[in-house]
Design a protein around this motif. Sequence first.
Motif, mmCIF file in Angstrom:
data_model
loop_
_atom_site.group_PDB
_atom_site.id
_atom_site.type_symbol
_atom_site.label_atom_id
_atom_site.label_comp_id
_atom_site.label_asym_id
_atom_site.label_seq_id
_atom_site.Cartn_x
_atom_site.Cartn_y
_atom_site.Cartn_z
ATOM 1 N N ALA A 69 0.828 -1.211 0.000
ATOM 2 C CA ALA A 69 0.000 0.000 0.000
ATOM 3 C C ALA A 69 0.865 1.265 0.000
ATOM 4 O O ALA A 69 0.538 2.255 -0.667
ATOM 5 C CB ALA A 69 -0.925 -0.005 1.218
ATOM 6 N N ILE A 70 1.956 1.244 0.733
ATOM 7 C CA ILE A 70 2.849 2.403 0.784
ATOM 8 C C ILE A 70 3.510 2.633 -0.571
ATOM 9 O O ILE A 70 3.541 3.764 -1.085
ATOM 10 C CB ILE A 70 3.910 2.209 1.885
ATOM 11 N N VAL A 71 4.037 1.577 -1.161
ATOM 12 C CA VAL A 71 4.717 1.711 -2.454
ATOM 13 C C VAL A 71 3.744 2.196 -3.521
ATOM 14 O O VAL A 71 4.067 3.083 -4.331
ATOM 15 C CB VAL A 71 5.371 0.381 -2.848
ATOM 16 N N GLU A 72 2.543 1.657 -3.530
ATOM 17 C CA GLU A 72 1.551 2.047 -4.534
ATOM 18 C C GLU A 72 1.100 3.496 -4.372
ATOM 19 O O GLU A 72 0.678 4.123 -5.343
ATOM 20 C CB GLU A 72 0.340 1.114 -4.451
ATOM 21 N N GLN A 73 1.211 4.037 -3.161
ATOM 22 C CA GLN A 73 0.780 5.418 -2.919
ATOM 23 C C GLN A 73 1.732 6.426 -3.558
ATOM 24 O O GLN A 73 1.333 7.583 -3.809
ATOM 25 C CB GLN A 73 0.660 5.673 -1.409
ATOM 26 N N GLY A 74 2.941 6.020 -3.853
ATOM 27 C CA GLY A 74 3.880 6.923 -4.512
ATOM 28 C C GLY A 74 4.118 8.184 -3.705
ATOM 29 O O GLY A 74 4.431 8.121 -2.507
#
Length: 411
Positions: A321-326
């Motif tokens: 989720a963190i990585v996808e949030q950019g």
Amino acid sequence: MRKILIVGAGQSGLQLALGLQAQGYEVTVMSNRTADEIRQGRVMSTQCMFGTALAHERDLGVDFWEDQTPRIEGLGVSVAAPDGSRPIDWVGRLDAYAQSVDQRVKMAGWLETFVERGGKLVVHGVTVGDLDYFARAYDLVMVAAGKGELVSLFGRDAGRSPYDSPQRALAVAYVHGLAPRPEHPDLHAVRLNMVPGAGELIVIPAFTTSGPCDILFWEGLPGGPLDVFDGVKDPREHLRITLELMERHIPWEYDRAREVELTDAGGTLAGRFAPVVRHPVAELPSGGLVLGVADVVVANDPITGQGSNSASKCAAAYLDAIVEQGDKPFDRDWMESAFARFWATAEPVTKWTNALLGPPPEHVLGLIGAAGQLPAVANRFANGFDDPSDYESYFYDPEAAGAYLASVAGA
């Protein structure tokens, strides 16, 4: 580079920190103990990590003790009768082996690895006031310390928390010298021994600071004959009581435990807590937001051995989720959605664990009994510990259970 603070150095906090570090984030971990203090301290938990959780560690390249740790290839259930016999006794085979590494070994090693790879470690207790400051200094603050003042920031979710008091009194002893089960001398297996009306003894092959070992773990109904460890401070007395209860209630396990000794002076633990689901987002006095991680927000009784598994799955879900949030903000909506991602795996665990804490209904007794004659049932039950969502299709509903048993028996 986005700056992330993780308060807590357990399974979820450190797995998440190492994963974020590998993705290029600037990560700070706050721990109230150094790696050496963790390694030399008292045991912190029981744990048995199944295939999915172990795969998350392999994906990050932090499965450092895999070759040294016993490979658990089965999960057995035994039910004690008042005369000491076993009317139910079987073992199911796991599709992928499980393992149990003492958290003193793993967390100390992971903490050192995090620092060696350039991570910032702050060894200090954290107050709510500290968090208020950090929420302004970091892009994201997560609380992964399941005990202490900070947990009170996260309110209890009454709709998801059916219990408001402990359902088991817990007592753990790490031992060397446990002999194998004579019926399966070459099989490492978790053994769930049920004493109707009193509680359970769970035996877990494991790896600790002094090498391979076994964990003897009593789960006693509060106020019952197994709830006798309160106030016991001497580790030797703790082990004596553990063995005395085994001899009285589960003699087949006592027979292979006659020569055991504690792994070390810190190899015992006792306590109790109420299972609880908490709201995942806490608001600080200044208005800053922090996200709860793993057992900060979902703390199940360890009867199903899911704590470290859920912690690993939470870390994996939050990492994605963190990585996808950019570069987008980690606001309340994002925090709620990150928790929802974790809850997709945590909800089946919570439902199943809470179900096992109560007296088993007749159809569940039928399933457990049938597993002794039908290996397919035993194997499916055992593998549900890796994926508890499978229980939804046959475990809770009497008609579904009956249809499943009929299909297996007729196969």
